[in-house]
Design a protein around this motif. Structure first.
Motif, PDB file in Angstrom:
ATOM      1  N   VAL A  48      39.813 -16.832  59.160  1.00 46.09           N
ATOM      2  CA  VAL A  48      39.032 -17.667  60.064  1.00 46.09           C
ATOM      3  C   VAL A  48      38.451 -18.856  59.294  1.00 46.09           C
ATOM      4  O   VAL A  48      38.032 -18.712  58.141  1.00 46.09           O
ATOM      5  N   ASP A  50      35.593 -20.636  59.865  1.00 44.25           N
ATOM      6  CA  ASP A  50      34.153 -20.483  59.613  1.00 44.25           C
ATOM      7  C   ASP A  50      33.791 -19.009  59.760  1.00 44.25           C
ATOM      8  O   ASP A  50      33.403 -18.559  60.843  1.00 44.25           O
ATOM      9  N   PRO A  51      33.922 -18.230  58.683  1.00 44.19           N
ATOM     10  CA  PRO A  51      33.704 -16.793  58.792  1.00 44.19           C
ATOM     11  C   PRO A  51      32.279 -16.413  59.190  1.00 44.19           C
ATOM     12  O   PRO A  51      32.080 -15.440  59.902  1.00 44.19           O
ATOM     13  N   ALA A  53      30.171 -17.980  61.256  1.00 46.66           N
ATOM     14  CA  ALA A  53      30.046 -18.123  62.712  1.00 46.66           C
ATOM     15  C   ALA A  53      30.858 -17.042  63.428  1.00 46.66           C
ATOM     16  O   ALA A  53      30.409 -16.473  64.429  1.00 46.66           O
ATOM     17  N   TYR A  54      32.043 -16.758  62.921  1.00 42.73           N
ATOM     18  CA  TYR A  54      32.912 -15.743  63.516  1.00 42.73           C
ATOM     19  C   TYR A  54      32.240 -14.370  63.502  1.00 42.73           C
ATOM     20  O   TYR A  54      32.163 -13.685  64.518  1.00 42.73           O
ATOM     21  N   PHE A  55      31.708 -13.966  62.357  1.00 45.77           N
ATOM     22  CA  PHE A  55      31.050 -12.665  62.249  1.00 45.77           C
ATOM     23  C   PHE A  55      29.739 -12.639  63.027  1.00 45.77           C
ATOM     24  O   PHE A  55      29.390 -11.627  63.619  1.00 45.77           O
ATOM     25  N   GLU A  57      29.088 -14.184  65.773  1.00 46.91           N
ATOM     26  CA  GLU A  57      29.435 -14.031  67.188  1.00 46.91           C
ATOM     27  C   GLU A  57      29.830 -12.583  67.483  1.00 46.91           C
ATOM     28  O   GLU A  57      29.399 -12.004  68.480  1.00 46.91           O
ATOM     29  N   ILE A  58      30.626 -11.986  66.623  1.00 45.77           N
ATOM     30  CA  ILE A  58      31.051 -10.597  66.839  1.00 45.77           C
ATOM     31  C   ILE A  58      29.850  -9.661  66.806  1.00 45.77           C
ATOM     32  O   ILE A  58      29.672  -8.823  67.696  1.00 45.77           O
ATOM     33  N   THR A 151      36.600 -12.682  53.222  1.00 45.33           N
ATOM     34  CA  THR A 151      36.807 -13.775  54.170  1.00 45.33           C
ATOM     35  C   THR A 151      38.217 -14.361  54.124  1.00 45.33           C
ATOM     36  O   THR A 151      38.616 -15.030  55.067  1.00 45.33           O
ATOM     37  N   ASN A 155      40.759 -10.210  59.263  1.00 46.59           N
ATOM     38  CA  ASN A 155      39.571  -9.674  59.917  1.00 46.59           C
ATOM     39  C   ASN A 155      39.614  -9.821  61.438  1.00 46.59           C
ATOM     40  O   ASN A 155      38.765 -10.475  62.043  1.00 46.59           O
ATOM     41  N   GLU A 156      40.614  -9.200  62.026  1.00 46.45           N
ATOM     42  CA  GLU A 156      40.722  -9.244  63.482  1.00 46.45           C
ATOM     43  C   GLU A 156      39.489  -8.602  64.105  1.00 46.45           C
ATOM     44  O   GLU A 156      38.887  -7.694  63.547  1.00 46.45           O
ATOM     45  N   ARG A 157      39.123  -9.083  65.266  1.00 49.11           N
ATOM     46  CA  ARG A 157      37.901  -8.648  65.939  1.00 49.11           C
ATOM     47  C   ARG A 157      37.823  -7.125  66.074  1.00 49.11           C
ATOM     48  O   ARG A 157      36.801  -6.527  65.750  1.00 49.11           O
TER      49      ARG A 157
END
Length: 170
Positions: A48, A50-51, A53-55, A57-58, A151, A155-157
């Motif tokens: 990803v 921007d890891p 922001a991604y994490f 959000e999850i 990172t 790292n799929e959701r």
């Protein structure tokens, strides 16, 4: 001598014929050998951009029962360690202070109490970098689940949610 000469001629002719047969189908061989990778193996998702922001959000959407703080210094949870035994002076290489730890990327709280730590790192940071090792050591001393993700990996959701649930027993 003529028998040896005829055997060598036969071997030479067989080798030349074999090479000629292979050259008759170079396009078919090339097509078979150079098939695009996507046809043979499913592509892996890329890391990803921007890891954080991604994490964030999850964690925010999948674990609403927790409040989350980002970039929490180790000392905010562990405090400053008093050095009554003077180990920092006598054995500075073997002892580590909490303030030397890498800040925790995410700390999940239930109420005011920390419930778990999610750390993001790249390369071999979780295994070699002293700051990460110190942060993990203090998380263990405090009895907090410490979950690390690299990172540079996909790292799929579903993978991230599954691992966090397993560590938090949620």
């Amino acid at each position: 001598m003529s028998i040896l000469k005829s055997i060598l001629n036969m071997l030479f002719k067989t080798a030349v014929d074999s090479l000629n047969q292979k050259d008759e189908r170079p396009a078919a061989r090339a097509e078979q050998s150079f098939r695009p990778h996507s046809e043979t193996v499913a592509p892996q998702p890329a890391a990803v951009a921007d890891p954080i922001a991604y994490f964030a959000e999850i964690i925010g959407s999948e674990f609403p029962q927790y409040s989350v703080k980002r970039d929490v210094p180790v000392t905010d949870l562990a405090g400053f360690i008093s050095d009554e035994s003077q180990l920092y002076k006598t054995r500075p290489v073997q002892t580590y202070k909490a303030e030397w730890g890498a800040p925790y990327t995410f700390v999940l709280y239930q109420g005011d109490k920390p419930a778990g730590i999610v750390m993001l790192g790249s390369g071999s940071s979780h295994h070699k970098n002293v700051k990460y090792l110190v942060a993990r050591m203090f998380a263990k001393k405090m009895g907090l689940p410490y979950i690390n993700f690299y990172t540079q990996m996909p790292n799929e959701r579903a993978y991230v949610v599954k691992r966090i649930r397993e560590f938090l027993n949620a």
